[in-house]
Design a protein around this motif. Sequence first.
Motif, PDB file in Angstrom:
ATOM      1  N   THR A  16      37.901 105.563  58.948  1.00 23.87           N
ATOM      2  CA  THR A  16      36.789 105.784  58.033  1.00 23.87           C
ATOM      3  C   THR A  16      37.281 106.506  56.786  1.00 23.87           C
ATOM      4  O   THR A  16      38.326 107.168  56.802  1.00 23.87           O
ATOM      5  N   TYR A  17      36.492 106.386  55.724  1.00 23.26           N
ATOM      6  CA  TYR A  17      36.866 106.969  54.443  1.00 23.26           C
ATOM      7  C   TYR A  17      35.653 107.613  53.787  1.00 23.26           C
ATOM      8  O   TYR A  17      34.503 107.233  54.048  1.00 23.26           O
ATOM      9  N   LEU A 201      38.430 109.796  60.388  1.00 20.36           N
ATOM     10  CA  LEU A 201      38.638 109.917  58.947  1.00 20.36           C
ATOM     11  C   LEU A 201      40.111 109.695  58.597  1.00 20.36           C
ATOM     12  O   LEU A 201      40.998 110.339  59.157  1.00 20.36           O
TER      13      LEU A 201
END
Length: 328
Positions: A16-17, A201
């Motif tokens: 994820t970003y 992340l």
Amino acid sequence: MIDDSPDGSVPGGDATYIALCGGVGGSKLAAGLQALLGRRLTVVVNVGDDFDHLGLRICPDIDTVLYRLSGLNDEQRGWGRADESWQFMRALGQFSEETWFQLGDLDVALHVVRTHRQAAGYALAEITMDMADRLGIDARVVPATDDAVRTKVVCQEGVLDFQRYFVERRCEPPIERLVFEGAADARPTPAAEAAFAADSLAGIVICPSNPYLSIDPILAIPRLRALLAERRVPAVAVSPIIDGKAVKGPTAKIMRELNVASTPHSIALHYEGLIDGLMIDTMDASRQAEDCGVPVCSAATLMTSAEDQVALAGAAIDFMRRIAGTMV
């Protein structure tokens, strides 16, 4: 949404970003990131521009992101909804002088719904995420905070509310400094906090939004700044300056007024301690030798098409992957 490419140019399906984003310029990169990442992207949006007008709560940066990511944005004006009409403003002009801030007929509906829901007790983040879902947006669009943070412009003639400076005065008064009222006591929205805490992340992007007007109000929230400073994954900023000029908006003007050179080095210095890399335009590639204190990557940062947005997003993701390979 584009699936992970077989050559690995987009990281695996669980990564994820986060994108920190303001208005027009930032929303373009956010759209490119959404095309590659879909629901793996959380866009944390500035709320310093928010204000009450004609009894309605207006959130310009949030709305710009919502319209851009849903494909409803007006490409010609660069803001607002496409296929807009202006009957409301024409009628308003018959009864009021408050026509300096333009509200299109389609746009008014969003502000009415937001204002009605906030009056009913719903938080801004809850309202925004529901709107994003209803507009078919894949990415998670979340305000930086549910609390009131308001950008104030200090100039020779006094203190101006942001929209009075930005829209009514068209950024003409020279800026002496900026104040972000309420930021010191504001807390990140739960969704923003969760995005930073996620085990999945893989990277954080500071979009090419105005560092002073769009990103600083986010970073003025102590907890959000701490989350970025304490990052365990690569964070990169995309410079909003190309060849000493701003693509759009008053970024270069503000930098001059604050006695800051319009260079990649200045952008890197502005985000010192908060980023691990800086992306600059290919026109500034000769400046890569400058001591920016972080790795520098050149790419085509002028986004004039959806393809440009996706290409820059892919370059940013690849840059973060390369930086991650050097982190201990």
